[in-house]
Design an enzyme around this catalytic site. Structure first.
Site, PDB file in Angstrom:
ATOM      1  N   ASP A  50      14.530 -15.252  33.821  1.00  0.00           N
ATOM      2  CA  ASP A  50      13.243 -14.604  34.082  1.00  0.00           C
ATOM      3  C   ASP A  50      12.667 -14.161  32.727  1.00  0.00           C
ATOM      4  O   ASP A  50      12.033 -14.951  32.042  1.00  0.00           O
ATOM      5  CB  ASP A  50      13.538 -13.444  35.045  1.00  0.00           C
ATOM      6  CG  ASP A  50      12.316 -12.751  35.568  1.00  0.00           C
ATOM      7  OD1 ASP A  50      11.793 -13.173  36.607  1.00  0.00           O
ATOM      8  OD2 ASP A  50      11.888 -11.766  34.958  1.00  0.00           O
TER       9      ASP A  50
ATOM     10  N   GLU B  58      23.719 -20.161  34.920  1.00  0.00           N
ATOM     11  CA  GLU B  58      22.968 -19.010  35.439  1.00  0.00           C
ATOM     12  C   GLU B  58      22.079 -19.484  36.598  1.00  0.00           C
ATOM     13  O   GLU B  58      21.692 -20.658  36.658  1.00  0.00           O
ATOM     14  CB  GLU B  58      22.148 -18.420  34.277  1.00  0.00           C
ATOM     15  CG  GLU B  58      21.257 -17.259  34.588  1.00  0.00           C
ATOM     16  CD  GLU B  58      21.958 -16.006  35.076  1.00  0.00           C
ATOM     17  OE1 GLU B  58      22.553 -16.080  36.166  1.00  0.00           O
ATOM     18  OE2 GLU B  58      21.859 -14.953  34.419  1.00  0.00           O
ATOM     19  N   ASP B  59      21.744 -18.566  37.500  1.00  0.00           N
ATOM     20  CA  ASP B  59      20.863 -18.944  38.615  1.00  0.00           C
ATOM     21  C   ASP B  59      19.405 -19.024  38.166  1.00  0.00           C
ATOM     22  O   ASP B  59      18.714 -20.004  38.426  1.00  0.00           O
ATOM     23  CB  ASP B  59      21.013 -17.983  39.814  1.00  0.00           C
ATOM     24  CG  ASP B  59      20.817 -16.506  39.443  1.00  0.00           C
ATOM     25  OD1 ASP B  59      20.653 -16.179  38.245  1.00  0.00           O
ATOM     26  OD2 ASP B  59      20.834 -15.680  40.375  1.00  0.00           O
TER      27      ASP B  59
ATOM     28  N   PHE C  61       8.813 -14.076  43.450  1.00  0.00           N
ATOM     29  CA  PHE C  61      10.204 -13.760  43.772  1.00  0.00           C
ATOM     30  C   PHE C  61      10.754 -14.771  44.781  1.00  0.00           C
ATOM     31  O   PHE C  61      10.110 -15.093  45.777  1.00  0.00           O
ATOM     32  CB  PHE C  61      10.293 -12.346  44.343  1.00  0.00           C
ATOM     33  CG  PHE C  61      11.697 -11.879  44.535  1.00  0.00           C
ATOM     34  CD1 PHE C  61      12.437 -11.392  43.465  1.00  0.00           C
ATOM     35  CD2 PHE C  61      12.296 -11.948  45.790  1.00  0.00           C
ATOM     36  CE1 PHE C  61      13.746 -10.974  43.642  1.00  0.00           C
ATOM     37  CE2 PHE C  61      13.611 -11.527  45.966  1.00  0.00           C
ATOM     38  CZ  PHE C  61      14.332 -11.042  44.888  1.00  0.00           C
TER      39      PHE C  61
ATOM     40  N   ARG D 155      21.666 -14.834  50.152  1.00  0.00           N
ATOM     41  CA  ARG D 155      22.321 -15.756  49.216  1.00  0.00           C
ATOM     42  C   ARG D 155      22.764 -17.046  49.891  1.00  0.00           C
ATOM     43  O   ARG D 155      22.847 -18.091  49.251  1.00  0.00           O
ATOM     44  CB  ARG D 155      23.560 -15.108  48.585  1.00  0.00           C
ATOM     45  CG  ARG D 155      23.264 -13.962  47.649  1.00  0.00           C
ATOM     46  CD  ARG D 155      24.520 -13.600  46.846  1.00  0.00           C
ATOM     47  NE  ARG D 155      24.423 -12.283  46.244  1.00  0.00           N
ATOM     48  CZ  ARG D 155      23.793 -12.003  45.101  1.00  0.00           C
ATOM     49  NH1 ARG D 155      23.176 -12.948  44.453  1.00  0.00           N
ATOM     50  NH2 ARG D 155      23.769 -10.777  44.636  1.00  0.00           N
TER      51      ARG D 155
END
Ligand code: 5GP
Length: 182
Positions: A106, A102-103, A155, A168
């Site tokens: 959160d 996963e990136d 963010f 991206r």
């Protein structure tokens, strides 16, 4: 290369490409040590994890299989009000050593849902690899076996992560400027 603009927001450099790659090499070594003889199945969560996965899996350099999945959210009537579909999940999971790639984690709710759903297919084990974790936002007690960086709650974009579909392909990780935060 300090500040950049993505769509309507200003971002500043946060973590360089070199730092990311050096850390990925370290966790790739851990994965190799743990799983080299297990022919693991890496389940890569698109879109955000595509660059991380490409670098991590080449660095890991072991016999493995790679499965790309996508999550689609839709409004539903369960307790959270949000439901998700997993698209593209490999059928051949039973008895496998699975690593979810996963990136960013959160709240952790996405990862918790993925683990629960994949567990129904009876893998031998499920491990988690994530480029980033935001410990200050976590709402679950999931354990990230292979984590590159803990970061604060701001963010970020770049290295696979987007802001509204853009950013991206930025090589470094950028953090939103203080002045842009609501
Ligand atoms: P969770 O279910 O853990 O709350 O959400 C994880 C997802 O939220 C990530 O896969 C990613 O799509 C999105 N996300 C969370 N924080 C960030 C961030 O700082 N930047 C970007 N681009 N996406 C984020």
């Amino acid at each position: 290369m300090g500040n950049i603009r993505v769509l309507d927001k200003e971002f500043k450099i946060y973590i360089s490409e070199e730092t990311i790659k050096a850390r990925i090499a370290e966790i790739a070594t851990s994965i190799r040590e743990d799983l080299a003889d297990k022919n693991p199945l890496f389940i890569v969560v698109l879109n955000g994890a595509f660059i991380f996965a490409a670098d991590l899996l080449r660095e890991t350099n072991i016999a493995c299989e790679i499965n790309f999945i996508r999550l689609s959210s839709y409004e539903g009537t369960n307790s959270t009000g949000k439901m998700k579909n997993i698209m593209g999940l490999d059928k051949n999971i039973e008895g496998r050593s699975v690593v979810i790639v996963e990136d960013i984690i959160d709240t952790g709710l996405t990862m918790e849902y993925l683990c629960k759903t994949i567990a129904k297919s009876n893998p031998a084990e499920i491990r988690i690899a994530s480029l980033f974790v935001k410990p200050g936002k976590l709402q679950t007690d999931i354990k990230t076996d292979y984590k590159c960086f803990d970061i604060d709650n701001d963010f970020i974009v770049g290295y696979g992560l987007d802001y509204d579909g853009v950013g991206r392909n930025l090589k470094n990780i950028y953090k939103i400027s203080e002045t842009e935060q609501e």
